[in-house]
Motif scaffolding. Structure first.
Motif, PDB file in Angstrom:
ATOM      1  N   ILE A  29       0.836  -1.196   0.000  1.00 30.92           N
ATOM      2  CA  ILE A  29       0.000   0.000   0.000  1.00 30.92           C
ATOM      3  C   ILE A  29       0.873   1.249   0.000  1.00 30.92           C
ATOM      4  O   ILE A  29       0.614   2.197  -0.736  1.00 30.92           O
ATOM      5  CB  ILE A  29      -0.982  -0.025   1.183  1.00 30.92           C
ATOM      6  N   TYR A  84      -8.080  -1.926  -4.718  1.00 29.30           N
ATOM      7  CA  TYR A  84      -8.420  -1.916  -3.297  1.00 29.30           C
ATOM      8  C   TYR A  84      -9.738  -1.178  -3.099  1.00 29.30           C
ATOM      9  O   TYR A  84     -10.114  -0.321  -3.901  1.00 29.30           O
ATOM     10  CB  TYR A  84      -7.327  -1.230  -2.473  1.00 29.30           C
ATOM     11  N   VAL A 104      -9.583  -0.183   4.580  1.00 28.38           N
ATOM     12  CA  VAL A 104      -9.020  -0.644   3.313  1.00 28.38           C
ATOM     13  C   VAL A 104      -9.296  -2.137   3.228  1.00 28.38           C
ATOM     14  O   VAL A 104      -8.996  -2.882   4.155  1.00 28.38           O
ATOM     15  CB  VAL A 104      -7.495  -0.377   3.248  1.00 28.38           C
ATOM     16  N   LEU A 106      -8.924  -5.631   0.695  1.00 29.53           N
ATOM     17  CA  LEU A 106      -8.156  -6.182  -0.422  1.00 29.53           C
ATOM     18  C   LEU A 106      -9.026  -6.292  -1.671  1.00 29.53           C
ATOM     19  O   LEU A 106     -10.239  -6.445  -1.570  1.00 29.53           O
ATOM     20  CB  LEU A 106      -7.611  -7.556  -0.059  1.00 29.53           C
ATOM     21  N   ALA A 111      -4.622  -9.696  -2.860  1.00 25.67           N
ATOM     22  CA  ALA A 111      -3.927  -8.409  -2.866  1.00 25.67           C
ATOM     23  C   ALA A 111      -3.361  -8.089  -4.244  1.00 25.67           C
ATOM     24  O   ALA A 111      -2.858  -8.963  -4.929  1.00 25.67           O
ATOM     25  CB  ALA A 111      -2.822  -8.393  -1.837  1.00 25.67           C
TER      26      ALA A 111
END
Length: 113
Positions: A29, A84, A104, A106, A111
């Motif tokens: 991130i 995201y 947040v 995934l 991811a």
């Protein structure tokens, strides 16, 4: 005039208050966020992190920053573009009234790189 207010039932969510974000997710991130200039540890908004697990097993990676500057919104746009899901609300349980809540999730299927 009638108003409808929808409440989130926080009782259905397991708050892993002392569980930090996984290191690899934290770095992924941070790498996607324009505000994290080279050599920066993390974006400023990534403050007071914890992980919440919903009854269906879905994890929410939550942070509670004191302020969201313009660069935070640019970061959220970049994260959304990478798949995201980002949600910002004033319902923070970490110093309510002084912090905001950023969730947040995934991307579907795992991811993003």
């Amino acid at each position: 005039m009638t108003r409808t207010i929808q409440f989130t039932r926080f009782t259905d969510i397991q708050d892993d208050a002392f569980t930090r974000w996984p290191t690899d997710l934290f770095h992924r991130i941070s790498a996607l966020c324009p505000s994290a200039v080279a050599g920066a540890f993390r974006p400023v908004w990534l403050d007071h992190q914890n992980v919440e697990t919903a009854p269906d097993g879905t994890k929410r990676y939550v942070c509670h920053p004191y302020r969201l500057y313009e660069d935070a919104w640019e970061d959220f746009t970049a994260l959304t573009a990478a798949g995201y899901r980002v949600r910002v609300t004033g319902n923070s349980d970490y110093l309510p009234g002084r912090t905001v809540r950023v969730e947040v999730r995934l991307p579907t299927g795992g991811a993003a790189a």
